[in-house]
Structures are given as C-alpha cells and as structure tokens.
Design a protein around this motif. Sequence first.
Motif, PDB file in Angstrom:
ATOM      1  N   SER A   1      -1.456  -0.444  -2.422  1.00  0.00           N
ATOM      2  CA  SER A   1      -2.050  -1.711  -1.981  1.00  0.00           C
ATOM      3  C   SER A   1      -3.541  -1.763  -2.311  1.00  0.00           C
TER       4      SER A   1
ATOM      5  N   PRO B   1      -9.279  -7.446  -0.717  1.00  0.00           N
ATOM      6  CA  PRO B   1      -8.197  -8.393  -0.473  1.00  0.00           C
ATOM      7  C   PRO B   1      -6.885  -7.664  -0.198  1.00  0.00           C
TER       8      PRO B   1
ATOM      9  N   GLU C   1     -17.381  16.097  -6.158  1.00  0.00           N
ATOM     10  CA  GLU C   1     -16.086  16.761  -5.953  1.00  0.00           C
ATOM     11  C   GLU C   1     -14.924  15.973  -6.528  1.00  0.00           C
TER      12      GLU C   1
ATOM     13  N   TYR D   1       5.079  -6.008  -4.298  1.00  0.00           N
ATOM     14  CA  TYR D   1       4.799  -5.146  -5.453  1.00  0.00           C
ATOM     15  C   TYR D   1       6.014  -4.374  -5.951  1.00  0.00           C
TER      16      TYR D   1
ATOM     17  N   ARG E   1     -21.107   5.680  -6.738  1.00  0.00           N
ATOM     18  CA  ARG E   1     -19.845   6.355  -6.440  1.00  0.00           C
ATOM     19  C   ARG E   1     -19.006   5.441  -5.564  1.00  0.00           C
ATOM     20  N   PRO E   2     -17.743   5.236  -5.911  1.00  0.00           N
ATOM     21  CA  PRO E   2     -16.904   4.327  -5.135  1.00  0.00           C
ATOM     22  C   PRO E   2     -16.899   4.691  -3.643  1.00  0.00           C
TER      23      PRO E   2
ATOM     24  N   GLN F   1     -20.001  12.075  -9.924  1.00  0.00           N
ATOM     25  CA  GLN F   1     -18.878  11.836  -9.015  1.00  0.00           C
ATOM     26  C   GLN F   1     -18.627  13.028  -8.097  1.00  0.00           C
TER      27      GLN F   1
ATOM     28  N   HIS G   1     -10.932   7.589  -6.506  1.00  0.00           N
ATOM     29  CA  HIS G   1     -11.427   7.562  -5.135  1.00  0.00           C
ATOM     30  C   HIS G   1     -10.332   7.159  -4.148  1.00  0.00           C
TER      31      HIS G   1
ATOM     32  N   ALA H   1      -3.847  -2.281  -6.155  1.00  0.00           N
ATOM     33  CA  ALA H   1      -3.561  -3.654  -6.574  1.00  0.00           C
ATOM     34  C   ALA H   1      -4.810  -4.516  -6.415  1.00  0.00           C
ATOM     35  N   ALA H   2      -5.559  -4.272  -5.315  1.00  0.00           N
ATOM     36  CA  ALA H   2      -6.768  -5.055  -5.080  1.00  0.00           C
ATOM     37  C   ALA H   2      -7.827  -4.734  -6.136  1.00  0.00           C
TER      38      ALA H   2
ATOM     39  N   MET I   1      -3.592 -12.405  -2.261  1.00  0.00           N
ATOM     40  CA  MET I   1      -3.743 -12.614  -3.697  1.00  0.00           C
ATOM     41  C   MET I   1      -2.626 -13.503  -4.232  1.00  0.00           C
TER      42      MET I   1
ATOM     43  N   VAL J   1     -12.509   5.940 -12.063  1.00  0.00           N
ATOM     44  CA  VAL J   1     -13.101   6.540 -10.858  1.00  0.00           C
ATOM     45  C   VAL J   1     -12.720   5.796  -9.578  1.00  0.00           C
TER      46      VAL J   1
ATOM     47  N   ASP K   1      -1.088 -15.082  -8.050  1.00  0.00           N
ATOM     48  CA  ASP K   1      -1.143 -15.030  -9.496  1.00  0.00           C
ATOM     49  C   ASP K   1      -1.663 -16.371  -9.996  1.00  0.00           C
TER      50      ASP K   1
ATOM     51  N   ILE L   1      -3.953  -6.886  -9.424  1.00  0.00           N
ATOM     52  CA  ILE L   1      -2.539  -7.134  -9.741  1.00  0.00           C
ATOM     53  C   ILE L   1      -1.983  -8.062  -8.666  1.00  0.00           C
ATOM     54  N   PRO L   2      -1.555  -9.255  -9.060  1.00  0.00           N
ATOM     55  CA  PRO L   2      -1.046 -10.163  -8.040  1.00  0.00           C
ATOM     56  C   PRO L   2       0.374  -9.761  -7.630  1.00  0.00           C
ATOM     57  N   PRO L   3       0.705  -9.961  -6.354  1.00  0.00           N
ATOM     58  CA  PRO L   3       2.065  -9.658  -5.908  1.00  0.00           C
ATOM     59  C   PRO L   3       3.015 -10.757  -6.369  1.00  0.00           C
TER      60      PRO L   3
ATOM     61  N   PRO M   1      -2.792  -7.511  -0.161  1.00  0.00           N
ATOM     62  CA  PRO M   1      -1.839  -8.048  -1.137  1.00  0.00           C
ATOM     63  C   PRO M   1      -1.446  -9.496  -0.851  1.00  0.00           C
TER      64      PRO M   1
ATOM     65  N   ARG N   1      -8.997   9.522  -1.256  1.00  0.00           N
ATOM     66  CA  ARG N   1      -9.184   9.075   0.134  1.00  0.00           C
ATOM     67  C   ARG N   1      -7.863   9.129   0.898  1.00  0.00           C
TER      68      ARG N   1
END
Lengths: 161, 580
Positions: free
Chosen positions: B545, A79, B182, B474, A62-63, B180, B225, B548-549, A84, B221, A86, B553-555, A81, B229
């Motif tokens: 944010s 990481p 809840e 982003y 579970r994450p 998973q 999460h 993206a990690a 990172m 998932v 490209d 996805i690169p900024p 933003p 969170r």
Amino acid sequence: MKVLKPRTFIVFAFAALSGALLLYTSQNVQDAQSRLEGYERSIESEKEKIRLLRAEWASLNRPERLERLANEFLDVLPPAPDQMVDRDAANFEIQPAVEFEVERDFEPVLQPVSAGGEVKSHAAPPAPKTKPPAPSREFREQEKKESKDFNKLIGEIGGQP
Amino acid sequence: MMAMHRLRRNAIKLEGERSSALDLARGRLVLISAFFGLVYLVFAIRAFDLAVIQAFEMPYESEAVDVVEVEERTETRELSVVAKGRADIYDRNGELLATTLKTSSLYADTHLISDPEKTARELVEIFPKLSYGKVLHKLQSGRRFEWIERNIHPEKIDQVLRIGEPGLDFKESYRRFYPQGESTVHLVGYGDIDAQGLAGIERSFNNYLNEGRELHLTVDVRLQHILRRELESSIRKFEAKAGAGVIMDVTTGEVLAGVSLPDFDPHDPGHAEKDEIFNMLTLGVYELGSVFKIFSTAAFFENKDVPMSVTFDASEPIKVGRHTIRDYHAENRVLSAPEVFMHSSNIGSALMGQAVGTEKLRAFYKDLGLLDPVDFEVREVATPLVPQPWREINTLTASYGHGVSTTPLHLVTGVSSIVNGGYAVKPKLVLDETVSKTSTDVRVVSAETAQRIRQLLRLVVTEGTGSKAEVKGYRVGGKTGTAEKIVNGKYDNKKKISSFIGVFPMDAPKYAVYIMVDEPKGQKDTWGYATGGWVAAPAVARVISSMAAVLGIPPAPEGSAPNHFGDSLRQFVSAKEGGR
C-alpha cells in the motif's frame, strides 16, 4: 675609434631586445601558468565542495528523515489506496461549457484585471495567523537520537588512527 | 736631428700601423667584455627571477616527511589517487548511494614540536575522544610521522591550525560516504579505509568504480525505505531475531529493494556485529517452507495435463519410511488442487511432487535456478543446500519446501520467473538501459501454467492463509510460508521462519514483495500465532500500500474486471471450508 660598426650595434641591440622580450614572455607565461594552476586548484576545490553539498543534500533527503519531518510538521499523509483514482479510467464529469459575452471594445490594461485600480506591487504576503508549530519535545529528542545530521555523519566516516 | 726626425717619422708610421691593430684588439675586447657582461646580466636576471619573483609564487611545501616513512606515504598516495577518482553509485532515480569525499587527517612531525605537553593538552581539547597520555606518547616518540587523528571535521582543522604548532600537519585523503547509511548497506556494500570495496557492489565493481565509471543500481531508495521500515516493525512486533525482504520487478528481475536486518553503518564496518554483517538475502540459506509449493504446483501443472479440479487425498498423513508428512492447517479430507494451495497442505503438495517424479521435479527446480548459487551482481552468494543423494522422500519434502535450503533471493527470482508469464529471469542489481526491458526468452513454464499459478496465488489471499496481505484494489496474490528451523539436527517447532511472497497486481504481475522473519514469537493480538500469514503477510500488505502511493499505481475501481481475477477458482473450493 670604430669600436662598433653600426651593423654590429644593430645586431646587439636586436639581441638584447629579443632577450628582453623573451624574458618578458617567459615571465608572462609563468605568470599565466601559475594563474592557471590557481584556477585549476580552485576548480578542484569547488568540485570538492559540490560533491560535499551533493552528499549533504542526499543525506538530508533520506526517505526515512523526510518521513519523520513530514510526520512532525505536515498535516498530510501519503495517499491511501482508496484515495487514488486512475486518471485515464476515472469517469470525471465534464462540466458543460458556459457561454458568456465578451466585451469587444475594452482598453488593453497592463495590470491584472482582478486587481482593480491600483496594483499593490510587492505587497508583503499576509502573515500567517497561527505560528507554524514548533517541534515538540518528543520530536526534538527523537531527532537528536536518530537524525544523524550530515556533519555528524562526516565525522563518523572512518576509523581510528 | 735628422735621425730624430727619421725616428719620429718611423714612429708615426709605426703608430699608424699599430693604432689600427690596437683598435682592432680594443674592439674585440669590448665585444668580448660586452658578451660577458650580457651573460652576467642574463645570470643576474635569472637569479633575480628565481630568488625574488618566483619565490613569492611558489607555494610553501612542507618537506618534513620526505624521507620518513616513504613506503607508507607512497602507498597511501597511490591508493588516495585511486580513491579520489572512485566513481559514485546512484539508485535508479539518480539518488546518491555512495560517493567519495575528501577528508583530512592530522599527523605530527615530532621533531618540530617544541612543547609536546602543551600541544597534547590542546589537541585533547579539540578531540575529546583522544587520551592525553596516548597523544603525549606519540608526540614524544621522536618519529617524524605519527598519525594523531584520521578524517577530521573541517571545523576542527581551523582549531588545530590555531594551535600554531609547526609540527602538526594535515594529510588529505579520500573516503567513501554513503548518504543512505544502513539502509542500503547489504546491496551497495562498504569499503576499507582506502575506499576499496569489501562487500556488495563496492566489492564486485571495485575496479570499475576505481576507473571512475559511475554505476546506477536498480534499487529505488524510497521502496528500500518502505521495505526496511515494515520489516523492522515486524521484527520488533514479533520480537524476532532477524529478517530479510526483497521487492523485485517480476518482468525484468530487477531488485528494487533488498533489506537484511539487522544491518549496520557502512562508515564503520569495524564495529559491526557478525549477524549485522551477515547478508541474509544472498548468504542465508533456509528451508523456506510452503512458499515452495508455488514451484511444486507449477511443476505439477506443467508436467501433468490435468484440470484444476484434480483432487488429492489429504485425509491422512503420508508415511514414507520413517518420515511422516502432516498438514499444519489440517483439513483431513480430499482436497482439490486450489484447496491444497490455499490451505497450504503439505500432504497435497507432496502428492503433487510424487506425481511429477523425482527427475522432473529436480530438473524443474534446477531450471528455476533453485539448486545453484544465484547469479547476482553482489558476489557474496551462498550455494543452496540440496539433498545428496536426492531420494524419493526428498522429492516429497522438497515439494513443500523442506530438505532444500535456498536464499530468499532464490525464492523471489523463482516466483518471478513463473508469475511473469513463465520467462526465466535473473536477479539484477545494476541498472542497464542497453539491455531490453523484456526478460530472457527462456521459458520455464507455459503461459497456461503461469496463469493458473497467478489464480492460485490470488486465491490464497482472497480465501486462504494469506488474507492479511490483501490491499483493496491491488489484486494481491501470494503464498505464506512457515518453516521450522533445524536446531541440532531436529526441527524445532518453537523456532520458525515465517515468510510471505506477495505479487501484485495479480492479473498482470509487475512486482513481487517478499518478507521473511526469522524466529518470530506469537503475540497476544495474533492469538499467539507467528506463522507467515500473521507475521509476514500484513507487512507485505503495508509495503504494497505504501509502494502504490510512492509509485502512483492506481487501484482497480471497485467491481471492475481485474478485481475479480481468480474468482473462477472458487468453484473448486468447498463452501463450508471458505475463509481462513
């Protein structure tokens, strides 16, 4: 006294033989069938075990749980933003190629060149100088409180009789 | 002598004839007896086979419950067979969301129990939750089938067997398990004791799953999460009652994450509170407030051929009948369209709605699906509350998100349909690879309008009320929404629904992130504010944010063209009113 003609005798003998053979075969078939059932049962139970293990694996992955474990035991963060780039867009500096001479007449060696001389095979990896950090008490309490370990989850499935 | 001789000769003669007849008879007798002997032999062998050989192979089968409670047994058996084959549900990456596990339940045949007191004592020792009295009562009931404990742990089976009581036996059954927990309960749903779906995907795909066909959902998932969170932390920080959030792929309408808090343990829906079971995403209808300005502004630019520089007089509140429309972030001056949007001016949006006209605005909302129950794979969906009849005042209020109540899912879907370039999307929860990735070809707004809305959304984050949603690189765009809840027929300015719809990257939108918090309370570090810009926007920024990690996805690098998306609108924003 001609009780049995040879031909009759042969017929009887043949009948008895085929009877015995039939019995033997049917026993074999039954035996095989019961073995087959056994296999099927064990396949079924293995499958059930696999399901259980997969469910446990998913439950352990579970994450939310991984995040908690990573926060406690790893000194790394996701990481940010600005960490990172490209890969395609980034303009990495290309190191200029360095020319170097290659010795042409070398003996083929069957051991890593870097090892130099005797290769210590199966050498134990060096022991870490510091012990891995033990989980803090806070963490353990948190773990106790929040982490529903799989067995507990299984136990929790379902209501009362 | 002579006679004697003759007699003898006759006898011999006779003997000769008789002997051959006798031989024949004897031969037949032997034949028959051999036949019978053989039959007996066959019987004997068969008997031996049944009694000895097969006896060892046949597994012992308890027949204790055969005649008792036949109905219950056959019924549960049928369901059990169905439950056993019930297929798994996975997320879009193949992570397990729901599976079926075999569990054992303990029952007692009380006729076979010799010492109920001792057995009850030992059972209570193994299952501390059971009470001695109740167990004893059950064991002494005289019934041949009495449940003791359902779904017991494999370890406990051994312990029960060690009691050595022949009256205790197990029945295997199959239960749904949700690794998973809840987190996904409001999407995946949950089932009853026989693993039949009662809510969510479990319910709407009940038969499909029972037929043993697996399902892959569009949910991820990891994103689920992250969203949960951040939503949870916002709810906690602002001491809110509840909250909901959605992450949607704007090009396809795929729901990547969907959270409604509070939620509950799907393994134990019986103990869940009403507000925990309530799925805010699809069942909650709310006046969502200023986020609706995205729609009215889109309708305005779609229907009126005007430049961005068009202005609206927001210097005074509008009075229509007994209603007065005021601005929350009042500027009290003439505002350009981008200013109306970034300052979230109710007056300006109402004027836009008025310009569009009742019929057209209503038709536009209908095209976006805002006036009908959302078409979704989760079947528990609410019908939006739409004014009946729809008067002009309703057009004005609907322009800034009052008087029309929709679910959060409606809003995200509507926004997605605009920012993706103007193609209507439907929210999707089941991953279907056969459907092409491009959305339907139904246009709701032109590409030009879509582009304008994108720029406006970006402006809200760079210059306006949504500045806390910014994640560097982003190109986040979005719109805040702070709506007062109706309590006893009146708007209560203490009870708000604060939300933020974020879209990124704004120059080529891919994801929409929506967070809505129900009744947040202002905090010290937010200067007492509990508006969408303070409550939901920062949460959306944190989600983006983290997302993206996770998704890699690169900024956009600093100073690159995408980072300046929407800057052209700044010329319409008066200099002195810059910033928030």
